[in-house]
Scaffold this motif. Structure first.
Motif, PDB file in Angstrom:
ATOM      1  N   ILE A  89      32.728  60.969  30.321  1.00  9.88           N
ATOM      2  CA  ILE A  89      33.543  61.990  30.985  1.00  9.88           C
ATOM      3  C   ILE A  89      32.766  63.286  31.233  1.00  9.88           C
ATOM      4  CG2 ILE A  89      35.680  61.099  29.990  1.00  9.88           C
ATOM      5  CD1 ILE A  89      35.611  63.358  27.982  1.00  9.88           C
ATOM      6  N   LEU A  90      31.549  63.372  30.699  1.00  7.71           N
ATOM      7  CA  LEU A  90      30.753  64.590  30.842  1.00  7.71           C
ATOM      8  C   LEU A  90      30.519  64.993  32.298  1.00  7.71           C
ATOM      9  CD1 LEU A  90      29.374  66.726  29.113  1.00  7.71           C
ATOM     10  CD2 LEU A  90      27.271  65.356  29.192  1.00  7.71           C
TER      11      LEU A  90
ATOM     12  N   ALA B  48      36.773  70.766  30.540  1.00  6.60           N
ATOM     13  CA  ALA B  48      35.978  70.514  29.343  1.00  6.60           C
ATOM     14  C   ALA B  48      36.844  70.624  28.095  1.00  6.60           C
ATOM     15  CB  ALA B  48      34.809  71.498  29.277  1.00  6.60           C
ATOM     16  N   ALA B  49      37.656  71.675  28.023  1.00  2.00           N
ATOM     17  CA  ALA B  49      38.536  71.864  26.877  1.00  2.00           C
ATOM     18  C   ALA B  49      39.535  70.718  26.766  1.00  2.00           C
ATOM     19  CB  ALA B  49      39.262  73.198  26.992  1.00  2.00           C
ATOM     20  N   ALA B  50      40.126  70.332  27.903  1.00  2.00           N
ATOM     21  CA  ALA B  50      41.099  69.238  27.906  1.00  2.00           C
ATOM     22  C   ALA B  50      40.451  67.926  27.464  1.00  2.00           C
ATOM     23  CB  ALA B  50      41.715  69.091  29.293  1.00  2.00           C
ATOM     24  N   ALA B  51      39.229  67.687  27.926  1.00  2.00           N
ATOM     25  CA  ALA B  51      38.527  66.452  27.562  1.00  2.00           C
ATOM     26  C   ALA B  51      38.215  66.416  26.073  1.00  2.00           C
ATOM     27  CB  ALA B  51      37.241  66.333  28.377  1.00  2.00           C
ATOM     28  N   MET B  52      37.784  67.551  25.518  1.00  2.00           N
ATOM     29  CA  MET B  52      37.471  67.598  24.090  1.00  2.00           C
ATOM     30  C   MET B  52      38.720  67.370  23.247  1.00  2.00           C
ATOM     31  SD  MET B  52      34.507  70.477  23.498  1.00  2.00           S
ATOM     32  CE  MET B  52      34.865  71.635  24.791  1.00  2.00           C
TER      33      MET B  52
ATOM     34  N   LEU C 295      29.301  66.556  17.985  1.00  2.00           N
ATOM     35  CA  LEU C 295      29.436  66.270  19.406  1.00  2.00           C
ATOM     36  C   LEU C 295      29.803  67.500  20.233  1.00  2.00           C
ATOM     37  CD1 LEU C 295      31.486  62.962  19.014  1.00  2.00           C
ATOM     38  CD2 LEU C 295      29.053  63.146  19.503  1.00  2.00           C
ATOM     39  N   PHE C 296      30.663  68.363  19.682  1.00  2.00           N
ATOM     40  CA  PHE C 296      31.257  69.422  20.490  1.00  2.00           C
ATOM     41  C   PHE C 296      30.498  70.744  20.467  1.00  2.00           C
ATOM     42  CE2 PHE C 296      35.891  67.649  20.379  1.00  2.00           C
ATOM     43  CZ  PHE C 296      35.456  66.570  21.137  1.00  2.00           C
TER      44      PHE C 296
ATOM     45  N   LEU D  25      38.994  75.111  19.678  1.00  2.00           N
ATOM     46  CA  LEU D  25      38.868  73.769  20.245  1.00  2.00           C
ATOM     47  C   LEU D  25      38.614  72.720  19.160  1.00  2.00           C
ATOM     48  CD1 LEU D  25      36.808  74.315  23.524  1.00  2.00           C
ATOM     49  CD2 LEU D  25      39.116  73.389  23.328  1.00  2.00           C
ATOM     50  N   ILE D  26      37.675  73.007  18.261  1.00  2.00           N
ATOM     51  CA  ILE D  26      37.335  72.036  17.227  1.00  2.00           C
ATOM     52  C   ILE D  26      38.477  71.890  16.222  1.00  2.00           C
ATOM     53  CG2 ILE D  26      35.772  71.580  15.291  1.00  2.00           C
ATOM     54  CD1 ILE D  26      33.522  72.735  17.002  1.00  2.00           C
TER      55      ILE D  26
END
Length: 439
Positions: A324-325, A335-339, A363-364, A381-382
């Motif tokens: 998804i990158l 990016a935030a939604a994917a994480m 990873l993040f 996010l994390i």
């Protein structure tokens, strides 16, 4: 196509489906581990070796649960838990919202003040079920309330389990290239706890506000109270109750000073047995009772760690991110939604926010640095990605604990009445709050 064949994604979907179709969580985790390994073309003996060796990573957690279960059993044996349950029943009368508020407060205290975690639930909740039935209280409200009290405090409050969770976030982010202090984590993560509180209010006053009928198979709770009063004359707070409370306080102090929850629980039990709140001859009985209360959940935590190692070794987590990158490099929102999505998938499978943090940080953090997220944004996010899925995962103690108490009479379904309500309310709230806070 690569995303659809991802071993982590497929394994987690199979885990959820097996649980929905009422396959035992323990079997579901083992089967899902084997599926993940086979899809990544591991030999079966390698899968089982990884699975068994990985179980040791949660050994401290499992030992903590057994010892805390023994502590909870001691509270029951001394009569302290019974006094608390009867006092609650007498105090709330017919006010179900007061009962909900008290249960939320107790579950919060179990994380930050007297860290017995979920061990209090199978002790305190079953005696209150007839009262809940008489109030026609939808037990999905109670499962959401308990899950909130078990989860939101460690996200937002830097004490007890919160100190451990926030310390893990700070340490793992620092180790992966973004310096974060432990005492600064809550200054960012509090917004996630607040969002969960809003979700809890929606569950209580909107989603599940209507009365729900349950069969009462036991003596009505009010009659139980009258029987106890008639036998004892009054409910007195005796010496052994004071010692038991002192043991719980010692548990908290030692845990905070040493950073070891098993050591804290052991010291608390030494106080209880040493000052004879419980007779030495009952020691074996109480330990057996502690294993009975928490042993199943403790063993599931061990199996979750084995499952986590298999998922990690498949390479599916990195593959999930790489697939998804290309779609998120030019958008912080995507990016935030994917994480958050990746965190949700991983945590549903592993069932532990704490166990997910080391995986997510590796990873993040580099991804956050590359996309220009600040340290507070990255913390949010994390933290959210780790917490997502814990509420709603069939293998999480946040769901297993409430079900252990609410299903004492066989009228509360683990998936439909605990996992789905907590998943819908709290994960939705965490995603929305994280996206708003980051942007």
């Amino acid at each position: 196509m690569e995303l659809l064949l991802n071993p982590v994604l497929i394994s987690v979907i199979i885990l959820c489906l097996l649980c929905v179709f009422k396959v035992n969580v323990l079997f579901s985790l083992i089967i899902s581990s084997i599926v993940a390994g086979l899809i990544s073309k591991m030999p079966i003996d390698r899968i089982m070796d990884l699975f068994i060796s990985g179980m040791g990573k949660n050994s401290e957690t499992a030992l903590s649960y057994i010892l805390l279960g023994t502590l909870a059993a001691a509270m029951t044996h001394t009569g302290l838990a019974k006094i608390i349950a009867i006092k609650i029943s007498s105090f709330i009368k017919n006010n179900k919202y007061l009962l909900i508020g008290i249960l939320i407060l107790i579950s919060i205290m179990s994380q930050n003040l007297i860290p017995v975690h979920i061990a209090f639930i199978p002790i305190l909740i079953p005696p209150l079920l007839p009262l809940m039935n008489s109030l026609k209280l939808d037990r999905r409200i109670v499962s959401c309330s308990l899950a909130f009290g078990l989860k939101a405090p460690y996200i937002a409050i830097p004490a007890g389990f919160g100190l451990i969770f926030q310390g893990l976030i700070a340490d793992n982010m620092t180790n992966n290239g973004m310096t974060v202090l432990k005492q600064d984590v809550w200054k960012s993560s509090w917004i996630l706890g607040f969002a969960m509180f809003i979700a809890l209010l929606i569950a209580i006053f909107v989603t599940y506000r209507k009365p729900r009928e349950y069969c009462t198979n036991e003596i009505d709770i009010k009659e139980s109270i009258q029987t106890d009063l008639a036998q004892d004359g009054s409910l007195k707070f005796e010496k052994e109750h004071l010692i038991t409370l002192l043991g719980a306080i010692i548990t908290l102090i030692v845990q905070l000073l040493s950073g070891s929850l098993p050591l804290g629980a052991l010291c608390g039990l030494i106080v209880i047995f040493g000052f004879r709140a419980v007779s030495h001859k009952n020691m074996d009985f109480l330990i057996n009772e502690g294993v009975s209360l928490m042993g199943y959940i403790a063993f599931i935590m061990l199996v979750c760690a084995g499952y986590a190692l298999v998922l990690k070794e498949t390479g599916g987590i990195e593959s999930l991110i790489n697939s998804i990158l290309p779609f998120i490099e030019n958008s912080k929102l995507l990016a935030a939604a994917a994480m958050l999505f990746i965190g949700l998938i991983i945590t549903i499978g592993i069932g532990s926010s704490f166990g997910t943090i080391p995986i997510l940080a590796v990873l993040f953090v580099p991804l956050c640095l590359k996309l220009g997220f600040s340290a507070p944004q990255s913390v949010i996010l994390i933290c959210a990605a780790a917490a997502l899925g814990d509420a709603g995962s069939p293998a999480s103690d946040t769901t297993l604990g409430p079900t252990a108490g609410l299903n004492a009479d066989g009228q509360h379904d683990h998936i439909k009445d605990t996992c789905i309500p907590t998943f819908v309310h709290f994960n939705t709230a965490l995603i929305i709050a994280a996206l708003i806070a980051v942007l």
